[in-house]
Write an enzyme that holds these catalytic residues in place. Structure first.
Site, PDB file in Angstrom:
ATOM      1  N   GLU A  51       0.811  -1.217   0.000  1.00 42.99           N
ATOM      2  CA  GLU A  51       0.000   0.000   0.000  1.00 42.99           C
ATOM      3  C   GLU A  51       0.846   1.270   0.000  1.00 42.99           C
ATOM      4  O   GLU A  51       0.378   2.322  -0.442  1.00 42.99           O
ATOM      5  CB  GLU A  51      -0.975   0.004   1.176  1.00 42.99           C
ATOM      6  CG  GLU A  51      -2.109  -1.014   1.056  1.00 42.99           C
ATOM      7  CD  GLU A  51      -1.747  -2.395   1.587  1.00 42.99           C
ATOM      8  OE1 GLU A  51      -0.550  -2.635   1.893  1.00 42.99           O
ATOM      9  OE2 GLU A  51      -2.652  -3.244   1.694  1.00 42.99           O
ATOM     10  N   PHE A 113     -11.284  -7.048  14.285  1.00 43.23           N
ATOM     11  CA  PHE A 113     -10.226  -7.537  13.402  1.00 43.23           C
ATOM     12  C   PHE A 113      -9.886  -6.474  12.357  1.00 43.23           C
ATOM     13  O   PHE A 113     -10.769  -5.950  11.695  1.00 43.23           O
ATOM     14  CB  PHE A 113     -10.678  -8.835  12.715  1.00 43.23           C
ATOM     15  CG  PHE A 113      -9.673  -9.333  11.708  1.00 43.23           C
ATOM     16  CD1 PHE A 113      -8.405  -9.736  12.118  1.00 43.23           C
ATOM     17  CD2 PHE A 113      -9.988  -9.379  10.357  1.00 43.23           C
ATOM     18  CE1 PHE A 113      -7.470 -10.183  11.191  1.00 43.23           C
ATOM     19  CE2 PHE A 113      -9.058  -9.820   9.427  1.00 43.23           C
ATOM     20  CZ  PHE A 113      -7.803 -10.218   9.845  1.00 43.23           C
ATOM     21  N   GLN A 114      -8.630  -6.155  12.219  1.00 45.78           N
ATOM     22  CA  GLN A 114      -8.130  -5.148  11.267  1.00 45.78           C
ATOM     23  C   GLN A 114      -8.762  -3.782  11.485  1.00 45.78           C
ATOM     24  O   GLN A 114      -9.002  -3.047  10.535  1.00 45.78           O
ATOM     25  CB  GLN A 114      -8.309  -5.624   9.830  1.00 45.78           C
ATOM     26  CG  GLN A 114      -7.484  -6.878   9.568  1.00 45.78           C
ATOM     27  CD  GLN A 114      -7.248  -7.162   8.100  1.00 45.78           C
ATOM     28  OE1 GLN A 114      -8.111  -6.921   7.274  1.00 45.78           O
ATOM     29  NE2 GLN A 114      -6.065  -7.681   7.784  1.00 45.78           N
ATOM     30  N   LYS A 163     -17.386  -1.012   6.247  1.00 45.02           N
ATOM     31  CA  LYS A 163     -17.786  -2.026   5.274  1.00 45.02           C
ATOM     32  C   LYS A 163     -19.305  -2.154   5.135  1.00 45.02           C
ATOM     33  O   LYS A 163     -19.822  -2.277   4.035  1.00 45.02           O
ATOM     34  CB  LYS A 163     -17.188  -3.376   5.683  1.00 45.02           C
ATOM     35  CG  LYS A 163     -17.569  -4.496   4.725  1.00 45.02           C
ATOM     36  CD  LYS A 163     -16.788  -5.765   4.989  1.00 45.02           C
ATOM     37  CE  LYS A 163     -17.124  -6.802   3.927  1.00 45.02           C
ATOM     38  NZ  LYS A 163     -16.331  -8.021   4.089  1.00 45.02           N
ATOM     39  N   MET A 478      24.287   9.654   1.466  1.00 44.76           N
ATOM     40  CA  MET A 478      23.974  10.899   2.161  1.00 44.76           C
ATOM     41  C   MET A 478      24.281  10.773   3.655  1.00 44.76           C
ATOM     42  O   MET A 478      24.785  11.702   4.283  1.00 44.76           O
ATOM     43  CB  MET A 478      22.500  11.243   1.942  1.00 44.76           C
ATOM     44  CG  MET A 478      22.087  12.599   2.428  1.00 44.76           C
ATOM     45  SD  MET A 478      23.098  13.910   1.751  1.00 44.76           S
ATOM     46  CE  MET A 478      22.119  14.451   0.358  1.00 44.76           C
TER      47      MET A 478
HETATM   48  C1  LIG Z   1      18.117  15.181   1.196  1.00 50.62           C
HETATM   49  C2  LIG Z   1      17.368  16.446   0.917  1.00 50.62           C
HETATM   50  C3  LIG Z   1      18.057  17.618   0.675  1.00 50.62           C
HETATM   51  C4  LIG Z   1      17.381  18.782   0.332  1.00 50.62           C
HETATM   52  N1  LIG Z   1      18.112  19.882  -0.002  1.00 50.62           N
HETATM   53  C5  LIG Z   1      17.468  20.949  -0.544  1.00 50.62           C
HETATM   54  C6  LIG Z   1      18.206  22.049  -1.090  1.00 50.62           C
HETATM   55  O1  LIG Z   1      19.424  22.086  -1.075  1.00 50.62           O
HETATM   56  N2  LIG Z   1      17.512  23.055  -1.658  1.00 50.62           N
HETATM   57  C7  LIG Z   1      16.141  23.053  -1.729  1.00 50.62           C
HETATM   58  O2  LIG Z   1      15.569  23.972  -2.303  1.00 50.62           O
HETATM   59  N3  LIG Z   1      15.435  22.059  -1.174  1.00 50.62           N
HETATM   60  C8  LIG Z   1      16.059  21.005  -0.605  1.00 50.62           C
HETATM   61  N4  LIG Z   1      15.316  19.960  -0.103  1.00 50.62           N
HETATM   62  C9  LIG Z   1      13.841  20.049  -0.139  1.00 50.62           C
HETATM   63  C10 LIG Z   1      13.262  20.777   1.062  1.00 50.62           C
HETATM   64  O3  LIG Z   1      13.233  19.899   2.154  1.00 50.62           O
HETATM   65  C11 LIG Z   1      11.828  21.283   0.764  1.00 50.62           C
HETATM   66  O4  LIG Z   1      11.001  20.223   0.389  1.00 50.62           O
HETATM   67  C12 LIG Z   1      11.764  22.290  -0.345  1.00 50.62           C
HETATM   68  O5  LIG Z   1      12.826  23.213  -0.275  1.00 50.62           O
HETATM   69  C13 LIG Z   1      10.448  23.038  -0.304  1.00 50.62           C
HETATM   70  O6  LIG Z   1      10.212  23.663  -1.512  1.00 50.62           O
HETATM   71  P1  LIG Z   1       9.283  24.921  -1.649  1.00 50.62           P
HETATM   72  O7  LIG Z   1       9.712  26.021  -0.757  1.00 50.62           O
HETATM   73  O8  LIG Z   1       9.199  25.206  -3.103  1.00 50.62           O
HETATM   74  O9  LIG Z   1       7.879  24.494  -1.051  1.00 50.62           O
HETATM   75  P2  LIG Z   1       6.799  23.370  -1.384  1.00 50.62           P
HETATM   76  O10 LIG Z   1       6.890  22.321  -0.362  1.00 50.62           O
HETATM   77  O11 LIG Z   1       6.779  22.983  -2.804  1.00 50.62           O
HETATM   78  O12 LIG Z   1       5.512  24.227  -1.024  1.00 50.62           O
HETATM   79  C14 LIG Z   1       4.875  24.998  -1.962  1.00 50.62           C
HETATM   80  C15 LIG Z   1       4.450  26.335  -1.385  1.00 50.62           C
HETATM   81  O13 LIG Z   1       3.679  26.964  -2.391  1.00 50.62           O
HETATM   82  C16 LIG Z   1       2.370  27.217  -1.922  1.00 50.62           C
HETATM   83  N5  LIG Z   1       1.435  26.961  -3.000  1.00 50.62           N
HETATM   84  C17 LIG Z   1       0.945  25.768  -3.435  1.00 50.62           C
HETATM   85  N6  LIG Z   1       0.092  25.956  -4.457  1.00 50.62           N
HETATM   86  C18 LIG Z   1       0.044  27.291  -4.682  1.00 50.62           C
HETATM   87  C19 LIG Z   1      -0.659  28.108  -5.600  1.00 50.62           C
HETATM   88  N7  LIG Z   1      -1.485  27.607  -6.518  1.00 50.62           N
HETATM   89  N8  LIG Z   1      -0.470  29.446  -5.541  1.00 50.62           N
HETATM   90  C20 LIG Z   1       0.358  29.992  -4.604  1.00 50.62           C
HETATM   91  N9  LIG Z   1       1.054  29.259  -3.714  1.00 50.62           N
HETATM   92  C21 LIG Z   1       0.897  27.936  -3.760  1.00 50.62           C
HETATM   93  C22 LIG Z   1       2.164  26.327  -0.731  1.00 50.62           C
HETATM   94  O14 LIG Z   1       1.233  26.898   0.159  1.00 50.62           O
HETATM   95  C23 LIG Z   1       3.576  26.216  -0.152  1.00 50.62           C
HETATM   96  O15 LIG Z   1       3.844  27.279   0.730  1.00 50.62           O
HETATM   97  C24 LIG Z   1      15.974  18.787   0.289  1.00 50.62           C
HETATM   98  C25 LIG Z   1      15.274  17.628   0.576  1.00 50.62           C
HETATM   99  C26 LIG Z   1      15.950  16.462   0.869  1.00 50.62           C
HETATM  100  C27 LIG Z   1      15.153  15.218   1.127  1.00 50.62           C
HETATM  101  C1  LIG Z   2      12.454   5.933   4.849  1.00 45.20           C
HETATM  102  C2  LIG Z   2      13.714   6.646   5.157  1.00 45.20           C
HETATM  103  N1  LIG Z   2      14.570   6.150   6.074  1.00 45.20           N
HETATM  104  C3  LIG Z   2      15.741   6.787   6.332  1.00 45.20           C
HETATM  105  C4  LIG Z   2      16.073   7.942   5.679  1.00 45.20           C
HETATM  106  C5  LIG Z   2      17.391   8.662   5.981  1.00 45.20           C
HETATM  107  N2  LIG Z   2      18.253   8.665   4.796  1.00 45.20           N
HETATM  108  C6  LIG Z   2      18.352   9.741   3.993  1.00 45.20           C
HETATM  109  S1  LIG Z   2      19.361   9.491   2.697  1.00 45.20           S
HETATM  110  C7  LIG Z   2      19.713   7.914   3.192  1.00 45.20           C
HETATM  111  C8  LIG Z   2      20.643   7.052   2.411  1.00 45.20           C
HETATM  112  C9  LIG Z   2      20.171   6.755   1.047  1.00 45.20           C
HETATM  113  O1  LIG Z   2      21.049   5.852   0.460  1.00 45.20           O
HETATM  114  P1  LIG Z   2      20.974   5.515  -1.087  1.00 45.20           P
HETATM  115  O2  LIG Z   2      19.584   5.229  -1.470  1.00 45.20           O
HETATM  116  O3  LIG Z   2      21.984   4.486  -1.407  1.00 45.20           O
HETATM  117  O4  LIG Z   2      21.346   6.901  -1.760  1.00 45.20           O
HETATM  118  P2  LIG Z   2      22.752   7.656  -1.836  1.00 45.20           P
HETATM  119  O5  LIG Z   2      22.734   8.713  -0.796  1.00 45.20           O
HETATM  120  O6  LIG Z   2      23.829   6.670  -1.617  1.00 45.20           O
HETATM  121  O7  LIG Z   2      22.752   8.229  -3.219  1.00 45.20           O
HETATM  122  C10 LIG Z   2      19.049   7.624   4.381  1.00 45.20           C
HETATM  123  C11 LIG Z   2      19.152   6.358   5.101  1.00 45.20           C
HETATM  124  C12 LIG Z   2      15.131   8.438   4.745  1.00 45.20           C
HETATM  125  N3  LIG Z   2      15.340   9.570   4.082  1.00 45.20           N
HETATM  126  N4  LIG Z   2      13.988   7.765   4.481  1.00 45.20           N
END
Ligand SMILES: Cc1cc2nc3c(=O)[nH]c(=O)nc-3n(C[C@H](O)[C@H](O)[C@H](O)COP(=O)(O)OP(=O)(O)OC[C@H]3O[C@@H](n4cnc5c(N)ncnc54)[C@H](O)[C@@H]3O)c2cc1C
Ligand SMILES: Cc1ncc(C[n+]2csc(CCOP(=O)(O)OP(=O)(O)O)c2C)c(N)n1
Ligand SMILES: [Mg+2]
Lengths: 568, 157
Positions: A51, A113-114, A163, A478
């Protein structure tokens, strides 16, 4: 009027909403609904293998198509398995309608159940959720669910249906017009007074920086945004969620902001005198520590449809609550009266060009070792920068974001807010269903792909020709990178030991696999894989084990405190 | 705040406060003259930015119809308190009755060695009653939490 069962009402409601696909998995509580699915052809059910996959696939479908994704799960473990997917969609503001079965009404609360309190469990990761209590409420509730999921700031809505209700009889009439909800009424048009204030600031600005986020994508405003940016002539950045909102190869595009953003973008974010934030939420990964961010004085204009996104982490000067597309249209109308200062702009670009001189995304190629960045660049080349690229979470995600240079909106599909490993493959399935003839790539890592691997079986059943690009560095890269920077390089549990043979693994599911170890083979392998238009190909790229993602800002630091590759 | 009188609406608001780390000092809720709406009064604490976020977040809940911050408004604030107090011997009983009268309260239940006193008013008044009664005399207190309403022309002091 003829009476039909609650189960049939569910299906007829989905048909009325124009739903093409339902991603789901059957179980006791939803058997009547599955029986009705069986009797019709309009709504196609896609049987996933878990799921979580159903929710991610529906999410990928929604991101790629712009329409709400739908999934159907049974009570108890069915719905708890879907929670990660629901939370992922919630954090990234993606419209989903999740229908979950519930135990019969008389059994609710008896530890049946469930039985799981689905509404309770998903309360904080849905935009709205509801337990239906009467058969006559099914149609209006589903109608409301679609409206709430897709309007305003989109998000997932869960509808929990006991259900016994699905077996009860009732007349069916689906509401025709959008529901009128006194308690929910998102503002689309921006306040004209605020828009004028913003335009006055734009006219006065000497160093304008445009910071566009996921709101541009969800508002379908990439065209409007791009034109406006071109008229303004200022540098433009897109967050990880906004990539493709402005063309990645455009001369005004300075790259992503934030933790792994470019040097020039982060410097410009910090040193501009006017920051125009468009559908972006000042995430901690983007601005780092708000105190450091606020230290530099600049004006901020913020357009967002959700008032709670505004002034949440950073105080802004001119808030504009409204839909990005509508507000930008209005701003463009007013622009001729508020022309930006051309001379100042020229100076500003001179400064930007100096920062760009750092060439912060440069990396060194090495003979005999595949650099992950080079795989992404080749992927861009082979797919003409036009593929739907999903990703998992980790270094590979950042490299895909940095090096693919997305040209169009909705092409980049990743879990930004929740950072859910396991998202990539099921999301790619959803994207492929939305665009059956398009090239779809799932950029992943050897750790992430194992989290929803079972969906390879779904891909086989529906002949989904997804191309899996596994950047296999034998590390949770990472995690290893953070351990290297912040934990004395102690690789506590981040090494991926006992990995499967991915080629054989893909083959065992009935797909083809390729092992690529030589940098010289990267392009050829990708070309070969994408030429196989009807097949899923699992490309296992053995990449440089010690490569890090640069630039990098440590969590909690300010935007000017970047670590660049050559400084190490 | 005014919200749809539906099961789950209360838990959604309460959940939001705990999920986002806002504290609830007190919370009261009951249906209004329009039976499809409930009114909830929440007493919380935070600086302006936090209160602004709380207002926005609460407003975002689908079931919430209207939110107003009446901290700065001219308002009426009431809380009901039932206090079981020690009342042994004629002098102590008379003293407690007098105290109840001063606070416009009433003795609503009598037993050989204790009274139950009912007092209504704003929080300060109830606190003052408890202080006046003296900690040692208080056996049990039950307070409803604050409900409040803005006066006509509620803006400004
Ligand atoms: C490992 C990792 C590293 C990351 N590193 C970075 C990084 O270096 N740089 C980076 O940028 N991000 C990074 N992120 C992502 C970060 O965590 C956020 O998800 C991201 O920056 C959010 O993007 P955003 O501000 O565009 O907002 P979103 O989450 O896309 O939110 C959208 C915003 O727009 C608004 N909105 C939605 N629809 C409308 C509409 N129709 N009109 C007006 N407003 C609207 C919403 O209310 C909200 O405030 C990383 C994520 C991970 C997992
Ligand atoms: C469900 C979940 N568990 C743990 C993490 C923490 N986490 C972020 S990046 C990462 C490693 C990912 O490894 P891989 O898929 O090999 O990608 P790489 O960074 O090596 O490119 C982990 C464990 C996460 N983001 N999501
Ligand atoms: Mg890895």
């Amino acid at each position: 009027m003829k009476e039909i069962t609650g189960a049939e009402i569910v299906i007829r409601s989905l048909q009325a909403e124009g739903v093409e696909y339902v991603f789901g998995y059957p179980g006791g509580a939803v058997l009547f609904i599955y029986d009705e699915l069986f009797k019709q052809k309009k709504v196609r059910h896609i049987l996933v293998r878990h799921e979580q996959g159903a929710a991610h696939a529906a999410d990928g479908y929604a991101r790629a198509s712009g329409k709400p994704g739908v999934c159907l799960v049974t009570s108890g473990p069915g719905v708890t398995n879907a929670v990660t997917g629901i939370a992922t969609a919630y954090m990234d503001s993606i419209p989903l309608v999740v229908i979950s079965g519930q135990v019969p009404r008389r059994a609710i609360g008896e530890d049946a159940f469930q039985e799981v309190d689905a509404v309770g469990v998903t309360r904080s990761c849905t935009k709205y959720n509801v337990l239906i209590k009467r058969v006559e409420d099914i149609a209006p509730t589903i109608h409301r669910a679609f409206h709430i999921a897709a309007s305003g700031r989109p998000g997932p809505v869960l509808v929990d249906i006991p259900k016994d209700i699905t077996a009860e009889l009732c007349e069916f009439a689906y509401p025709k017009s959008a529901p009128q909800l006194r308690s929910y009424n998102p503002t689309a048009e921006g306040h004209i007074g605020q828009i004028k204030k913003a335009m006055a600031l734009i006219k006065k600005a000497r160093r304008l920086m445009i910071y566009g986020g996921g709101g541009i994508i969800s508002s379908n405003a990439a065209g409007e945004f791009t034109k406006f940016c071109e008229e303004l002539g200022a540098p433009v950045t897109n967050t990880l969620m906004g990539l493709g909102g402005f063309p990645g190869g455009h001369s005004q595009f300075t790259g992503m902001p934030g933790m792994h953003g470019t040097y020039e973008t982060n410097m410009a974010m910090q040193h501009c005198d006017l920051l125009l934030a468009v559908g972006a939420r000042f995430d901690d990964r983007v601005i780092g520590n708000p105190e450091h961010f606020a230290r530099e004085s600049r004006h901020i204009v913020h357009i967002d449809i959700d008032p709670s996104s505004i002034s949440k982490r950073v105080r802004v000067d001119v808030p504009i609550v409204g839909d990005v597309c509508a507000v930008l249209k209005k701003m463009r109308e007013l622009l001729p009266k508020h022309p930006p200062d051309a001379k100042a702009l020229k100076e500003w670009w001179k400064q930007i060009a100096e920062w760009q001189e750092k060439k912060c995304l440069r990396y060194k190629k090495r003979a005999g070792v595949i650099k992950p960045q080079q795989v992404i660049e080749a992927l861009h080349k082979i797919t003409g920068g036009d593929a739907f690229v999903t990703s998992d979470v980790g270094q590979h995600q950042m490299w895909a974001a940095q090096y693919y240079a997305f040209r169009k909106p909705r092409r980049w599909i990743n879990s930004g807010g929740l950072g859910t490993m396991g998202f990539g493959l099921p999301a790619a399935m959803g994207a492929q269903f939305a665009h059956p003839d398009a090239a779809v790539a799932c950029v992943t890592g050897e750790a992430s792909i194992l989290m929803c691997l079972q969906e390879l079986s779904t891909c086989k059943q529906y002949r989904l020709p997804v191309k899996i690009v596994n950047l296999n560095n034998r590390y949770m890269g990472m995690v290893r990178q953070w351990q290297e920077f912040f934990h004395g390089n102690r690789h506590s549990e981040s090494y991926m030991d006992a990995l499967p043979d991915f080629v054989k693994l893909a083959e065992s599911y009935g797909h083809s696999g390729m092992l690529v170890e030589d940098p010289a083979d990267v392009e050829g392998a990708l070309r070969d894989a994408f030429a196989r238009k009807k097949e899923l190909v699992f490309l296992d790229f053995v990449t440089d084990q010690n490569e890090n993602v640069y630039p990098m800002i440590a969590a909690g630091k300010g935007l000017s405190e970047m670590v660049l590759a050559e400084e190490l | 705040m005014l919200m749809e009188n539906e099961p789950g609406a209360l838990s959604r608001v309460a959940n939001l406060f705990s999920a986002r780390g806002y504290n609830i000092e007190s919370l009261t809720v009951a249906p209004t003259e329009d039976p499809t709406l409930s009114r909830m009064t929440v007493v919380t604490a935070g600086d302006d930015a936090v209160v602004e976020q709380i207002m926005k977040q609460v407003n975002k809940l689908i079931e919430v119809f209207k939110v107003s911050d009446i901290t700065e408004a001219r308002r009426l604030e009431r809380e009901l308190m039932l206090v079981k107090v020690r009342a042994e011997g004629g002098e102590a009983r008379a003293e407690m009755e007098r105290l109840a009268r001063i606070f416009r309260g009433a003795v609503v239940d009598v037993s050989p060695d204790s009274y139950i006193v009912q007092v209504a008013g704003d929080r300060k008044k109830l606190d003052a009653f408890l202080r006046a009664a003296g900690g040692a005399n208080i056996l049990e207190t039950v307070r409803t939490g604050v409900c409040a309403i803005a006066r006509a022309n509620g803006k400004g002091k």
